[in-house]
Design a protein around this motif. Structure first.
Motif, PDB file in Angstrom:
ATOM      1  N   PRO A 239      42.191  20.037 -62.328  1.00  0.00           N
ATOM      2  CA  PRO A 239      41.725  21.261 -63.002  1.00  0.00           C
ATOM      3  C   PRO A 239      41.606  22.454 -62.056  1.00  0.00           C
ATOM      4  O   PRO A 239      41.892  23.587 -62.456  1.00  0.00           O
ATOM      5  N   CYS A 240      41.196  22.197 -60.810  1.00  0.00           N
ATOM      6  CA  CYS A 240      41.062  23.290 -59.845  1.00  0.00           C
ATOM      7  C   CYS A 240      42.420  23.861 -59.479  1.00  0.00           C
ATOM      8  O   CYS A 240      42.601  25.080 -59.398  1.00  0.00           O
ATOM      9  N   LEU A 241      43.388  22.991 -59.274  1.00  0.00           N
ATOM     10  CA  LEU A 241      44.737  23.456 -58.936  1.00  0.00           C
ATOM     11  C   LEU A 241      45.380  24.190 -60.112  1.00  0.00           C
ATOM     12  O   LEU A 241      46.147  25.140 -59.907  1.00  0.00           O
ATOM     13  N   GLU A 242      45.078  23.759 -61.339  1.00  0.00           N
ATOM     14  CA  GLU A 242      45.593  24.466 -62.520  1.00  0.00           C
ATOM     15  C   GLU A 242      45.128  25.919 -62.513  1.00  0.00           C
ATOM     16  O   GLU A 242      45.925  26.841 -62.740  1.00  0.00           O
ATOM     17  N   LEU A 243      43.844  26.132 -62.227  1.00  0.00           N
ATOM     18  CA  LEU A 243      43.311  27.494 -62.194  1.00  0.00           C
ATOM     19  C   LEU A 243      43.920  28.291 -61.045  1.00  0.00           C
ATOM     20  O   LEU A 243      44.315  29.446 -61.226  1.00  0.00           O
ATOM     21  N   VAL A 244      43.999  27.674 -59.872  1.00  0.00           N
ATOM     22  CA  VAL A 244      44.585  28.366 -58.703  1.00  0.00           C
ATOM     23  C   VAL A 244      46.015  28.795 -59.010  1.00  0.00           C
ATOM     24  O   VAL A 244      46.417  29.930 -58.697  1.00  0.00           O
ATOM     25  N   ASN A 245      46.796  27.936 -59.626  1.00  0.00           N
ATOM     26  CA  ASN A 245      48.196  28.258 -59.926  1.00  0.00           C
ATOM     27  C   ASN A 245      48.309  29.364 -60.980  1.00  0.00           C
ATOM     28  O   ASN A 245      49.202  30.209 -60.911  1.00  0.00           O
ATOM     29  N   ILE A 246      47.394  29.355 -61.970  1.00  0.00           N
ATOM     30  CA  ILE A 246      47.400  30.437 -62.970  1.00  0.00           C
ATOM     31  C   ILE A 246      47.123  31.777 -62.290  1.00  0.00           C
ATOM     32  O   ILE A 246      47.825  32.767 -62.521  1.00  0.00           O
ATOM     33  N   LEU A 247      46.093  31.810 -61.437  1.00  0.00           N
ATOM     34  CA  LEU A 247      45.735  33.051 -60.744  1.00  0.00           C
ATOM     35  C   LEU A 247      46.846  33.487 -59.791  1.00  0.00           C
ATOM     36  O   LEU A 247      47.124  34.680 -59.642  1.00  0.00           O
ATOM     37  N   LYS A 248      47.473  32.512 -59.161  1.00  0.00           N
ATOM     38  CA  LYS A 248      48.565  32.813 -58.231  1.00  0.00           C
ATOM     39  C   LYS A 248      49.730  33.457 -58.968  1.00  0.00           C
ATOM     40  O   LYS A 248      50.346  34.411 -58.478  1.00  0.00           O
ATOM     41  N   SER A 249      50.025  32.944 -60.170  1.00  0.00           N
ATOM     42  CA  SER A 249      51.129  33.505 -60.966  1.00  0.00           C
ATOM     43  C   SER A 249      50.833  34.932 -61.413  1.00  0.00           C
ATOM     44  O   SER A 249      51.751  35.697 -61.710  1.00  0.00           O
ATOM     45  N   MET A 250      49.533  35.278 -61.470  1.00  0.00           N
ATOM     46  CA  MET A 250      49.126  36.627 -61.872  1.00  0.00           C
ATOM     47  C   MET A 250      48.908  37.544 -60.673  1.00  0.00           C
ATOM     48  O   MET A 250      48.507  38.692 -60.834  1.00  0.00           O
ATOM     49  N   SER A 251      49.161  37.024 -59.462  1.00  0.00           N
ATOM     50  CA  SER A 251      48.967  37.784 -58.212  1.00  0.00           C
ATOM     51  C   SER A 251      47.522  38.230 -58.024  1.00  0.00           C
ATOM     52  O   SER A 251      47.247  39.302 -57.481  1.00  0.00           O
ATOM     53  N   VAL A 252      46.576  37.395 -58.482  1.00  0.00           N
ATOM     54  CA  VAL A 252      45.152  37.691 -58.311  1.00  0.00           C
ATOM     55  C   VAL A 252      44.743  37.354 -56.883  1.00  0.00           C
ATOM     56  O   VAL A 252      45.182  36.346 -56.321  1.00  0.00           O
ATOM     57  N   LYS A 253      43.888  38.189 -56.307  1.00  0.00           N
ATOM     58  CA  LYS A 253      43.417  37.947 -54.938  1.00  0.00           C
ATOM     59  C   LYS A 253      42.387  36.824 -54.950  1.00  0.00           C
ATOM     60  O   LYS A 253      41.325  36.950 -55.561  1.00  0.00           O
ATOM     61  N   MET A 254      42.679  35.733 -54.258  1.00  0.00           N
ATOM     62  CA  MET A 254      41.755  34.594 -54.176  1.00  0.00           C
ATOM     63  C   MET A 254      41.135  34.566 -52.781  1.00  0.00           C
ATOM     64  O   MET A 254      41.848  34.666 -51.774  1.00  0.00           O
ATOM     65  N   ARG A 255      39.802  34.444 -52.746  1.00  0.00           N
ATOM     66  CA  ARG A 255      39.069  34.593 -51.500  1.00  0.00           C
ATOM     67  C   ARG A 255      38.057  33.462 -51.293  1.00  0.00           C
ATOM     68  O   ARG A 255      37.660  32.767 -52.224  1.00  0.00           O
ATOM     69  N   CYS A 256      37.644  33.348 -50.037  1.00  0.00           N
ATOM     70  CA  CYS A 256      36.601  32.396 -49.643  1.00  0.00           C
ATOM     71  C   CYS A 256      35.733  33.090 -48.606  1.00  0.00           C
ATOM     72  O   CYS A 256      36.246  33.621 -47.613  1.00  0.00           O
ATOM     73  N   PHE A 257      34.421  33.143 -48.835  1.00  0.00           N
ATOM     74  CA  PHE A 257      33.529  33.744 -47.847  1.00  0.00           C
ATOM     75  C   PHE A 257      33.524  32.901 -46.572  1.00  0.00           C
ATOM     76  O   PHE A 257      33.635  31.666 -46.633  1.00  0.00           O
ATOM     77  N   ARG A 258      33.387  33.554 -45.436  1.00  0.00           N
ATOM     78  CA  ARG A 258      33.334  32.848 -44.153  1.00  0.00           C
ATOM     79  C   ARG A 258      32.210  31.815 -44.151  1.00  0.00           C
ATOM     80  O   ARG A 258      32.381  30.702 -43.625  1.00  0.00           O
ATOM     81  N   ASP A 259      31.082  32.142 -44.768  1.00  0.00           N
ATOM     82  CA  ASP A 259      29.949  31.204 -44.831  1.00  0.00           C
ATOM     83  C   ASP A 259      30.336  29.942 -45.602  1.00  0.00           C
ATOM     84  O   ASP A 259      29.941  28.825 -45.247  1.00  0.00           O
ATOM     85  N   THR A 260      31.113  30.108 -46.678  1.00  0.00           N
ATOM     86  CA  THR A 260      31.561  28.962 -47.476  1.00  0.00           C
ATOM     87  C   THR A 260      32.509  28.089 -46.666  1.00  0.00           C
ATOM     88  O   THR A 260      32.419  26.862 -46.693  1.00  0.00           O
ATOM     89  N   PHE A 261      33.404  28.743 -45.924  1.00  0.00           N
ATOM     90  CA  PHE A 261      34.318  27.984 -45.060  1.00  0.00           C
ATOM     91  C   PHE A 261      33.533  27.202 -44.010  1.00  0.00           C
ATOM     92  O   PHE A 261      33.836  26.031 -43.744  1.00  0.00           O
TER      93      PHE A 261
END
Length: 627
Positions: A239-261
């Motif tokens: 399910p997570c990869l499905e969402l990532v791929n949908i957003l990727k196809s829409m050229s949406v900026k996907m981010r991760c805070f340094r604290d989360t990393f």
């Protein structure tokens, strides 16, 4: 009439009459799938597969979960049991003849095409090849459907030049059907209704609206990211990869805070440390990354490799790490109140995890300049989490203190996937138009009364003027967001994914995990009590040893002093050779010689005696206290 006006009328009437949104379009399909399913229990994964077969298009797992929740909470079709499976309430299912109606519509449409061939031969003396007509007949009929929305007789008002031969002949055939062929007229009418409903059934936002999503920054939480890079079982990562791929196809900026990393790094480092020291990991809950490492029998070197490749894997998915925005006084949030709100929803969360969540939420608040956001495609930033309780708590807090946002600061991945999929993903399968229309008509089955209300609303919208296709899209998204918020108040349960066997294994693992946790807790309690007793025994041993050493040393010193001051060679004669004074002298002499010859110390002798006595006492005390 413009197609988007018709679509907008349909959406408005559905909402005003029963608060139905786009997701409700698929409820009839849910009822049909549940009705024909052979067993009385169905899993999310099995339902997803059945849906794809019946609807002839795929829906992401997050949207499927939302659909099943809607079917359960609002319609009572299913009940979720403790194992995460869905019990089908057959008595609550409406009568549904989806496939029967769909196949009947297809037969009617094929018959309509055959009558068109006869009409062309009879009226224009043109013999058309059936395979050629297949390519354009329903495409053109679908294209002119908006003009026939109010009434098929409107075909006489459409001016189509004869040079567009195929389109002209089809329009004349429609006119002929209205005036002279009742069977064809009724078939065309049902096709037009199905064609217009298809736009909402397979809705996706216009390209310019999808483009606006590119300006939105989507931030993910730790668990979502670990699942996205595959550090979990497939049923959790999919399910997570499905969402990532949908957003990727829409050229949406996907981010991760340094604290989360850093938190992800810390979790993996802790797993590696446990593997090095214990050879295995104690998972905190089924489905987490530690559980995954246990299932895959990972070694410490495997975890170290994951740590080394962590950022690279995120970047490969299109997710990039950035620092949180700096704090601003005017955008300061009452973090203590936010913490209380989160604590009410998440009872046993660690303080460090709660502080991290607060840091992420307040960062999104600053990125939005502290303003409530109505539309998802213009909300600037959003935080996506697998923790529905966090989404619920944060939505409640920010809506109460900083204004209601239809596009909440934090959304669960399930809700966000549903919204994005409804908004932007092309759903219409690559099927002939008459098949699409038949599917849609069979699913929605609009009554004549409802259709008249659609026409009335469309006429009102047309008279108002100044309504654009973008207004229609905005309305769609507003109603969807409103319904997502309503769903949120119903409570979000953790979605258990997989087929029935997977779910049962998951339930079994949860059960054994609970027993293991209880056993671990009992062992920890016993170990704590044992350590306390052992600590007491050691303290008693130390005190006894010290006291005995002191007593023995004092005794030796007393003897030696007596020997020095009260004994001398002049006093020794044959009569007093066995007196106490004589023995003191002989002992002092022997000790002096032993010390001079071999370095023997009285202190060491006293210490050894004290050790032996204290050891005997300690064993006796341990035997009494620790049976």
């Amino acid at each position: 009439m413009e197609k988007f006006l018709v679509n907008m009328a349909i959406v408005k009437v559905n909402w005003d009459s029963s608060e139905k949104d786009l997701l409700d379009n698929y409820i009839p399909l849910v009822a049909y799938i549940l009705k024909i399913y052979r067993n009385d229990i169905i899993s999310l994964e099995d339902f997803k597969n059945q849906f794809a077969k019946v609807a002839e298009f795929e829906m992401p797992t997050g949207a499927i979960a939302s659909l099943l929740k809607r079917a359960s909470k609002r319609h009572g079709f299913i009940t979720k049991n403790a194992k995460g499976l869905y019990i089908i309430n057959r008595a609550s299912l409406p009568s549904s003849r989806y496939e029967e109606i769909r196949d009947n519509e297809i037969r009617k449409y094929n018959g309509l095409k055959d009558r068109f061939l006869e009409y062309c031969l009879r009226n224009y003396n043109i013999k058309l090849a059936p395979e050629e007509v297949d390519k354009y007949f329903f495409e053109i009929l679908y294209e002119i459907a908006p003009a026939l929305f109010r009434c098929v007789s409107d075909i006489d008002n459409i001016k189509i030049e004869k040079k567009h031969q195929t389109k002209y002949m089809i329009s004349r055939f429609v006119s002929h059907a209205y005036h002279s062929d009742q069977t064809s007229f009724e078939t065309i009418e049902s096709f037009v209704r199905g064609a217009m409903l298809t736009e909402t059934f397979y809705y996706s936002a216009p390209t310019e609206l999808q483009g606006k999503m590119r300006r939105v920054e989507v931030y993910f939480d730790t668990q979502f990211l670990l699942r996205s890079i595959g550090l979990c079982e497939k049923k959790f990562s999919e399910p997570c990869l499905e969402l990532v791929n949908i957003l990727k196809s829409m050229s949406v900026k996907m981010r991760c805070f340094r604290d989360t990393f850093d938190q992800m790094h810390g979790i993996l480092f802790a797993a590696s440390s446990q593997l090095k020291s214990r050879g295995r990991i104690m998972p905190r809950k089924p489905g987490d990354v530690w559980d995954y490492y246990n299932i895959t029998s990972a070694k410490a070197s495997d975890v170290e490799l994951d740590i080394a490749l962590l950022e690279k894997k995120l970047n490969k998915l299109g997710i990039f790490i950035i620092n949180r925005p700096a704090h601003e006084k005017e955008l300061t949030v009452d973090e203590k109140e936010l913490a209380k709100e989160i604590e009410q929803e998440i009872k046993f969360q660690s303080e460090s995890s709660r502080n991290h969540d607060i840091d992420c939420l307040t960062a999104i608040h600053r990125l939005r300049c502290g303003k409530p956001q109505k539309y998802l495609e213009s909300c600037d930033a959003i935080f996506i989490t697998t923790n529905t309780a966090l989404a619920r708590a944060s939505t409640r807090f920010f809506n109460k203190n900083y204004g209601v946002s239809d596009a909440a600061i934090c959304m669960s991945d399930q809700v966000f996937t549903t919204l994005v999929w409804l908004k932007a993903v092309k759903k219409a399968p690559n099927l002939p138009k008459h098949r699409l229309v038949a599917n849609c008509f069979a699913a929605l089955q609009p009554s004549t009364e409802l259709w008249l209300r659609y026409i009335e609303e469309a006429n009102i919208l047309k008279e108002k003027g100044e309504i654009t296709e973008e207004d229609y899209a905005v309305l769609i998204h507003s109603l969807e967001a409103r319904n997502r918020l309503m769903d949120l108040t119903l409570g979000e349960d953790d979605i258990i994914r997989g087929n029935v066997r997977d779910v049962l294994e998951e339930a079994k693992r949860k059960y054994t995990h609970e027993l293991s946790s209880q056993l671990t807790q009992t062992r920890s309690t016993l170990e704590l009590q044992y350590n306390k007793l052992e600590s007491l025994i050691v303290k008693v041993d130390n005190v006894l040893h010290r006291c005995l050493s002191i007593i023995l040393l004092i005794s030796w010193y007393a003897i030696l002093i007596k020997a020095i001051f009260m004994s001398s060679p002049d006093q020794l004669d044959k009569t007093n050779i066995i007196s106490w004074d004589a023995w003191a002298f002989w002992l002092f002499s022997l000790l002096t010689i032993a010390n001079l010859v071999s370095g023997y110390k009285v202190y060491d002798f006293c210490k050894n005696v004290a050790d032996k006595i204290s050891n005997i006492f300690t064993k006796w005390l341990r035997k009494i206290l620790i049976a």
